[in-house]
Scaffold this motif. Sequence first.
Motif, PDB file in Angstrom:
ATOM      1  N   GLN A 152       0.873  -1.174   0.000  1.00  0.00           N
ATOM      2  CA  GLN A 152       0.000   0.000   0.000  1.00  0.00           C
ATOM      3  C   GLN A 152       0.914   1.229   0.000  1.00  0.00           C
ATOM      4  O   GLN A 152       1.930   1.237   0.697  1.00  0.00           O
ATOM      5  N   VAL A 153       0.546   2.253  -0.742  1.00  0.00           N
ATOM      6  CA  VAL A 153       1.414   3.422  -0.895  1.00  0.00           C
ATOM      7  C   VAL A 153       0.650   4.705  -0.631  1.00  0.00           C
ATOM      8  O   VAL A 153      -0.459   4.903  -1.153  1.00  0.00           O
ATOM      9  N   ARG A 154       1.246   5.564   0.169  1.00  0.00           N
ATOM     10  CA  ARG A 154       0.754   6.936   0.344  1.00  0.00           C
ATOM     11  C   ARG A 154       1.922   7.869   0.042  1.00  0.00           C
ATOM     12  O   ARG A 154       3.045   7.647   0.507  1.00  0.00           O
ATOM     13  N   VAL A 155       1.665   8.893  -0.744  1.00  0.00           N
ATOM     14  CA  VAL A 155       2.724   9.778  -1.234  1.00  0.00           C
ATOM     15  C   VAL A 155       2.665  11.125  -0.521  1.00  0.00           C
ATOM     16  O   VAL A 155       1.592  11.726  -0.391  1.00  0.00           O
ATOM     17  N   VAL A 156       3.836  11.579  -0.067  1.00  0.00           N
ATOM     18  CA  VAL A 156       4.003  12.926   0.496  1.00  0.00           C
ATOM     19  C   VAL A 156       4.978  13.668  -0.410  1.00  0.00           C
ATOM     20  O   VAL A 156       6.100  13.202  -0.629  1.00  0.00           O
ATOM     21  N   MET A 157       4.543  14.816  -0.930  1.00  0.00           N
ATOM     22  CA  MET A 157       5.380  15.586  -1.847  1.00  0.00           C
ATOM     23  C   MET A 157       5.817  16.890  -1.194  1.00  0.00           C
ATOM     24  O   MET A 157       5.053  17.507  -0.444  1.00  0.00           O
ATOM     25  N   THR A 158       7.041  17.321  -1.499  1.00  0.00           N
ATOM     26  CA  THR A 158       7.412  18.684  -1.142  1.00  0.00           C
ATOM     27  C   THR A 158       6.770  19.623  -2.157  1.00  0.00           C
ATOM     28  O   THR A 158       6.477  19.215  -3.293  1.00  0.00           O
ATOM     29  N   PRO A 159       6.528  20.866  -1.805  1.00  0.00           N
ATOM     30  CA  PRO A 159       5.933  21.795  -2.783  1.00  0.00           C
ATOM     31  C   PRO A 159       6.715  21.871  -4.077  1.00  0.00           C
ATOM     32  O   PRO A 159       6.132  21.934  -5.173  1.00  0.00           O
ATOM     33  N   PHE A 207       7.692  18.880 -11.094  1.00  0.00           N
ATOM     34  CA  PHE A 207       8.268  17.811 -11.910  1.00  0.00           C
ATOM     35  C   PHE A 207       7.306  16.650 -12.159  1.00  0.00           C
ATOM     36  O   PHE A 207       7.417  15.944 -13.159  1.00  0.00           O
ATOM     37  N   VAL A 208       6.373  16.430 -11.242  1.00  0.00           N
ATOM     38  CA  VAL A 208       5.382  15.369 -11.400  1.00  0.00           C
ATOM     39  C   VAL A 208       4.113  15.827 -10.682  1.00  0.00           C
ATOM     40  O   VAL A 208       4.186  16.459  -9.627  1.00  0.00           O
ATOM     41  N   THR A 209       2.961  15.532 -11.238  1.00  0.00           N
ATOM     42  CA  THR A 209       1.727  16.064 -10.653  1.00  0.00           C
ATOM     43  C   THR A 209       1.187  15.157  -9.545  1.00  0.00           C
ATOM     44  O   THR A 209       1.291  13.925  -9.631  1.00  0.00           O
ATOM     45  N   PRO A 210       0.586  15.748  -8.525  1.00  0.00           N
ATOM     46  CA  PRO A 210      -0.081  14.945  -7.496  1.00  0.00           C
ATOM     47  C   PRO A 210      -1.161  14.039  -8.081  1.00  0.00           C
ATOM     48  O   PRO A 210      -1.366  12.925  -7.591  1.00  0.00           O
ATOM     49  N   LEU A 211      -1.837  14.506  -9.132  1.00  0.00           N
ATOM     50  CA  LEU A 211      -2.886  13.703  -9.747  1.00  0.00           C
ATOM     51  C   LEU A 211      -2.321  12.380 -10.261  1.00  0.00           C
ATOM     52  O   LEU A 211      -2.935  11.318 -10.110  1.00  0.00           O
ATOM     53  N   THR A 212      -1.153  12.445 -10.890  1.00  0.00           N
ATOM     54  CA  THR A 212      -0.524  11.222 -11.407  1.00  0.00           C
ATOM     55  C   THR A 212      -0.254  10.237 -10.285  1.00  0.00           C
ATOM     56  O   THR A 212      -0.602   9.053 -10.364  1.00  0.00           O
ATOM     57  N   LEU A 213       0.363  10.722  -9.205  1.00  0.00           N
ATOM     58  CA  LEU A 213       0.756   9.829  -8.120  1.00  0.00           C
ATOM     59  C   LEU A 213      -0.436   9.353  -7.299  1.00  0.00           C
ATOM     60  O   LEU A 213      -0.425   8.235  -6.780  1.00  0.00           O
ATOM     61  N   SER A 214      -1.450  10.173  -7.173  1.00  0.00           N
ATOM     62  CA  SER A 214      -2.641   9.734  -6.438  1.00  0.00           C
ATOM     63  C   SER A 214      -3.395   8.675  -7.228  1.00  0.00           C
ATOM     64  O   SER A 214      -3.919   7.709  -6.667  1.00  0.00           O
ATOM     65  N   THR A 215      -3.436   8.844  -8.559  1.00  0.00           N
ATOM     66  CA  THR A 215      -4.108   7.853  -9.407  1.00  0.00           C
ATOM     67  C   THR A 215      -3.398   6.505  -9.321  1.00  0.00           C
ATOM     68  O   THR A 215      -4.043   5.454  -9.188  1.00  0.00           O
ATOM     69  N   LEU A 216      -2.076   6.532  -9.381  1.00  0.00           N
ATOM     70  CA  LEU A 216      -1.305   5.282  -9.360  1.00  0.00           C
ATOM     71  C   LEU A 216      -1.293   4.632  -7.986  1.00  0.00           C
ATOM     72  O   LEU A 216      -1.313   3.407  -7.866  1.00  0.00           O
ATOM     73  N   SER A 217      -1.245   5.446  -6.940  1.00  0.00           N
ATOM     74  CA  SER A 217      -1.181   4.902  -5.576  1.00  0.00           C
ATOM     75  C   SER A 217      -2.555   4.548  -5.021  1.00  0.00           C
ATOM     76  O   SER A 217      -2.659   3.843  -4.021  1.00  0.00           O
ATOM     77  N   LYS A 218      -3.609   5.078  -5.684  1.00  0.00           N
ATOM     78  CA  LYS A 218      -4.991   4.872  -5.229  1.00  0.00           C
ATOM     79  C   LYS A 218      -5.227   5.494  -3.853  1.00  0.00           C
ATOM     80  O   LYS A 218      -6.097   5.045  -3.098  1.00  0.00           O
ATOM     81  N   ASN A 219      -4.450   6.520  -3.542  1.00  0.00           N
ATOM     82  CA  ASN A 219      -4.596   7.268  -2.291  1.00  0.00           C
ATOM     83  C   ASN A 219      -4.382   8.751  -2.569  1.00  0.00           C
ATOM     84  O   ASN A 219      -3.625   9.115  -3.490  1.00  0.00           O
ATOM     85  N   PRO A 220      -5.005   9.622  -1.784  1.00  0.00           N
ATOM     86  CA  PRO A 220      -4.734  11.056  -1.951  1.00  0.00           C
ATOM     87  C   PRO A 220      -3.262  11.364  -1.699  1.00  0.00           C
ATOM     88  O   PRO A 220      -2.630  10.757  -0.836  1.00  0.00           O
TER      89      PRO A 220
END
Length: 403
Positions: A35-42, A47-60
Amino acid sequence: MTVLGGKKIVLGVSGGIAAYKTAHLVRLFIKAGAQVRVVMTPASKDFVTPLTLSTLSKNPVVSEFYSEENENELWNNHVELALWADIIVIAPATANTLSKMANGNCDNLLIATYLSAKCPVYFAPAMDLDMYKHPSTKDSFLKLKSFGNSIIPAEKGELASGLSGEGRMAEPENIVAFIENDITEKLPLKGKKILITAGPTYEAIDPVRFIGNHSSGKMGFEIAREAANKGATVILITGPTHLSIEHNFIQVVKVQSAQEMYVACNQFFADVDAAIAAAAVADYKPKNVASQKIKKNDVALSIELEKTIDILASLGKNKEKQYLIGFALETENELEHAKQKIIKKNLDLIVLNSLNDKGAGFGFSTNKVTFIDKNFVVEPMDLKSKADVAKDIISKIITHYNA
């Protein structure tokens, strides 16, 4: 499934060009069963959108402590994130982020999550050649290693600046492999091989009919999964069951009859460190198997039965270094019968099931067992899920080899 199966991973993404690779990294973690949850620095969102990573991780995906656009929205709790994680992976880890981690400069959600972590932390540096070699960066590496964090070494290759050298973030496949290997090396049953039997056996009457029992195989499959998750190489010999299991450390051998299970067990037994006989093997089989389907001609049908070979007793007879665990399913005089089996079959431990206990036996997702060792020390257990019973059984093997 690999050792990452079921793991909860917080992926921290900082602001370097290698952040674009995290989309693939998330997919690999998910494919491994994590299971993956992503935390991004501002800065990483350039370089990569939160939408991309949330879609792939299936988590906000989270980046800020709270939303400036919606003052009624709950804050992102860095402590909850850190305590949720089994593993934190920071990739890419820029020189700036590494310095903040090393010195506790807590000015964003990622660093706050990192500083709250109690789990293993891995970081994959990514920066230009001279930045990677700078004394301050090396000092950050040393500090983070002293904290118990693990560095995933940068690789050599073409860099964003146009230079070529060390500083490229490790490729996503290599990051996953590094973490898997590191976890595996620390597992308590690393290097051990365990034989496990599961399910019923079917003893043929004719090409259509058989003698069997109600065993689902759930207990044996849970034991195999837990042994593999603890690092053991598992040979799972299973009778007919609807269950399936996928794990890099598990080899499944399918059999039908008690005789086939006997042959398979004795094929592998000499090379294993432990064996757990959880299968419900038929005690009797038809003496003569009809070559054609028996026709329904008579009012009654008589079938002569003969004993099947005692697989567990044969393993006990051939036992040398192996730690041998058997199961006993009883309905009366449970303890006495179980103790007799320990002696007759040369067991180190027996797992006693009583059909008199509610929630135990065939067809349940739970089990209630009593452990009895070769010294007749009796340890009754509470009613538990079969997965938890499997953990208790495997812990006995771990204790044995750590004694």
